[in-house]
Design an enzyme around this catalytic site. Structure first.
Site, PDB file in Angstrom:
ATOM      1  N   ARG A  52       0.860  -1.104  -0.317  1.00  0.00           N
ATOM      2  CA  ARG A  52      -0.525   0.070  -0.003  1.00  0.00           C
ATOM      3  C   ARG A  52       1.235   1.435   0.514  1.00  0.00           C
ATOM      4  NH1 ARG A  52      -4.229  -1.142   4.706  1.00  0.00           N
ATOM      5  NH2 ARG A  52      -2.611  -1.692   6.158  1.00  0.00           N
ATOM      6  N   ASP A 187      10.683 -22.730   6.048  1.00  0.00           N
ATOM      7  CA  ASP A 187      11.023 -22.908   7.450  1.00  0.00           C
ATOM      8  C   ASP A 187      12.470 -22.522   7.368  1.00  0.00           C
ATOM      9  OD1 ASP A 187      12.598 -22.985   9.567  1.00  0.00           O
ATOM     10  OD2 ASP A 187      11.540 -24.819  10.883  1.00  0.00           O
ATOM     11  N   HIS A 188      13.055 -20.966   7.441  1.00  0.00           N
ATOM     12  CA  HIS A 188      14.435 -20.619   6.980  1.00  0.00           C
ATOM     13  C   HIS A 188      16.009 -21.619   7.059  1.00  0.00           C
ATOM     14  CE1 HIS A 188      14.486 -18.214  10.534  1.00  0.00           C
ATOM     15  NE2 HIS A 188      16.228 -18.251  10.328  1.00  0.00           N
ATOM     16  N   LYS A 192      19.463 -23.525   5.130  1.00  0.00           N
ATOM     17  CA  LYS A 192      20.838 -23.212   6.052  1.00  0.00           C
ATOM     18  C   LYS A 192      21.870 -24.563   5.248  1.00  0.00           C
ATOM     19  CE  LYS A 192      19.646 -20.724  10.500  1.00  0.00           C
ATOM     20  NZ  LYS A 192      20.324 -19.182   9.372  1.00  0.00           N
ATOM     21  N   HIS A 250      11.483 -25.122  14.402  1.00  0.00           N
ATOM     22  CA  HIS A 250      13.000 -24.943  13.797  1.00  0.00           C
ATOM     23  C   HIS A 250      13.541 -26.582  14.358  1.00  0.00           C
ATOM     24  CE1 HIS A 250      12.369 -21.529  12.412  1.00  0.00           C
ATOM     25  NE2 HIS A 250      12.795 -20.534  12.861  1.00  0.00           N
ATOM     26  N   LYS A 350      16.250 -17.332  24.888  1.00  0.00           N
ATOM     27  CA  LYS A 350      16.610 -14.965  24.879  1.00  0.00           C
ATOM     28  C   LYS A 350      17.774 -14.698  25.954  1.00  0.00           C
ATOM     29  CE  LYS A 350      13.349 -13.817  20.945  1.00  0.00           C
ATOM     30  NZ  LYS A 350      14.327 -13.988  19.962  1.00  0.00           N
TER      31      LYS A 350
END
Length: 499
Positions: A52, A187-188, A192, A250, A350
């Site tokens: 947009r 799924d990146h 890899k 992952h 994390k």
């Protein structure tokens, strides 16, 4: 997967919904630019950003150039290489919620195919927020061109559903609009290089395959740790959490790569069949077992590397009494002939001490009765460590005699490192995955049954955590998570390899 030969895709038009967004800026366009440098794109190639925002073709190209300058792995010769590549880029301003606007896509395809003198593959990449996917897919499904199973594909980013029910609903919606072979759930992590190398390591080397089973493997650990907190993603993460965000997709996909049986070929469905077999073989967790096999945590305020770190609940977009976990660890078992009673420990979080994704395969100890006591003071089991990121390497730990006149045994390592072994740079994950979409290779993409099988693994944990009270925060930033995560492996007599 990248073909063994330099086979290039045929004529391709790639539409990117959310073309002015962060994913295209940071990942997709840099990946396409690198594929162009490596001569993997067709001479008849067009990429169209949709959104947009008000852009001309030229201003859109300038914006994407900023992304390549910042995020591409190669940017040394941009003055000479960007302009020819950018000629394939254009922009269409449209509201994805307006069904009448989709005629612009049909018109663009017809125009390009007329210029090229033949039919093109058409890829719709949905780089948009999850809540926008059903509406866009529905509008695309109304287009006559989307009935072409051979030439039209749709790419959907994770998260694929919020739970099993919503994943099933999304699969039903997409399956009613497109054939399964047209749907590419991305799924990146599977793009890899080191994740793909797991299959080569296992099935191209007779050294490993005979011992890749419960007779020789004591346990498997998969860790995906991050040093950072939310980095402004509080709104998204509050509705997700570590179990959904990392383990459900992952880490379970990496577990499948480690645990799968040998495929009879590298046909996409054959490889994915084997992965689904693994997910279906994972022992289902009963509600009363969750507390014994799953640990959750949330980081509180503290200091890390001399800096004051806010707690998760103090981050922007996070509820002050949030129950969302920023750390999750689970113990799973794959109940089949190969892996019976071998624990698989999965851990992610994390604000941990290191940024790394690592797979550790610990082998059972060799008997040491023949050696004198002084020879075995540093006795250690063999271990295979596969570094996914940031270090891309494979390390094999074994025992060797220390030089000298006495018999002393020490653990030593043999190391294969990508950067030391090969001069060429390894492709980014999105380069591999985008090329696979354009060539029609779905091997590294999630199939509907695969997504649902993964959700079934974690659903009992999610349900239990939703109903149980929790004492958060329970770990300090810069630590390896809550104490219960250490106890999860210690009660089995083991240790986390990264600690």
């Amino acid at each position: 997967m990248i073909p063994a030969t330099n086979q290039r895709p045929s004529a391709t038009i790639l539409f990117i919904f959310g073309g002015s967004g962060d994913l295209n800026l940071r990942k997709l366009t840099p990946a396409l630019y690198n594929l162009s440098l490596d001569n993997y794109l067709s001479d008849q190639f067009a990429v169209v950003g949709l959104g947009r925002s008000e852009y001309t073709d030229e201003s859109f190209r300038e914006r994407l150039l900023e992304g390549v300058q910042s995020f591409s792995r190669r940017k040394d010769d941009l003055e000479n290489t960007w302009t020819p590549f950018s000629k394939a880029i254009s922009y269409l301003q449209m509201d994805a919620g307006d069904a009448t606007a989709y005629s612009k896509l049909t018109d663009f395809v017809a125009k390009k195919e007329g210029e090229w003198g033949g039919q093109a593959n058409v890829v719709f990449y949905l780089a948009v927020a999850p809540q926008l996917v059903p509406g866009i897919a529905t509008n695309l499904g109304k287009l006559e061109l989307c009935c072409d199973k051979s030439h039209v594909r749709i790419v959907v980013e994770k998260p694929f559903g919020h739970d099993l029910k919503t994943a099933q609903e999304l699969n039903t919606l997409l399956g009613g609009l497109f054939a399964e072979e047209q749907i590419y759930r991305i799924d990146h992590y599977l793009g890899k290089e080191t994740v793909q190398n797991i299959l080569a390591l296992r099935f191209a080397n007779s050294l490993f395959e005979p011992i890749w089973n419960r007779r020789y493997v004591e346990y498997v650990q998969i860790t995906a740790s991050e040093t950072v907190g939310l980095e402004g993603r509080g709104g998204y993460y509050e509705g997700s959490g570590a179990l959904r965000d990392m383990i459900q997709n992952h880490l379970l996909q990496m577990l499948c790569m480690v645990a799968t049986e040998a495929p009879i070929s590298f046909d996409a469905n054959e490889v994915r069949n084997k992965k689904v077999d693994v997910l279906n073989a994972i022992r289902r967790i009963k509600p009363e077992q969750v507390k014994d096999v799953a640990v959750r945590g949330q980081y509180g305020p503290g200091e890390k590397d001399g800096k004051t770190i806010p707690g998760y609940r103090e981050e922007e977009g996070v509820k002050p009494d949030s129950k969302t976990e920023t750390f999750a660890a689970v113990k799973l078992f794959v109940d089949n002939w190969r892996w019976e009673d071998v624990p698989f420990y999965l851990r992610t979080g994390k604000s941990l001490p290191a940024k790394a994704t690592v797979i550790n395969i610990q082998f059972k100890p060799a008997p040491n009765y023949a050696f004198p006591d002084e020879a075995t003071e540093n006795w250690s089991s063999n271990q295979l460590t596969i570094g996914i990121q940031p270090a891309m390497d494979i390390r094999l730990r074994f025992q060797a005699k220390r030089p000298g006149q006495t018999l002393a045994i020490d653990p030593v390592e043999m190391v294969f490192s990508y950067k030391d072994a090969y001069e060429e740079q390894e492709p980014e994950a999105y380069e591999t995955l985008l090329l696979d979409v354009m060539t029609g290779d779905a091997t590294l993409f999630m199939r509907a049954d695969q997504v649902e099988a993964a959700w079934k693994v974690v659903t009992p944990i999610l349900d239990a955590w939703e109903s149980e009270p929790v004492d958060f925060p329970n770990y300090a930033p810069g630590s390896w998570g809550p104490d219960a995560a250490q106890q999860l492996v210690e009660k089995d007599g083991f240790q986390w390899m990264m600690k």
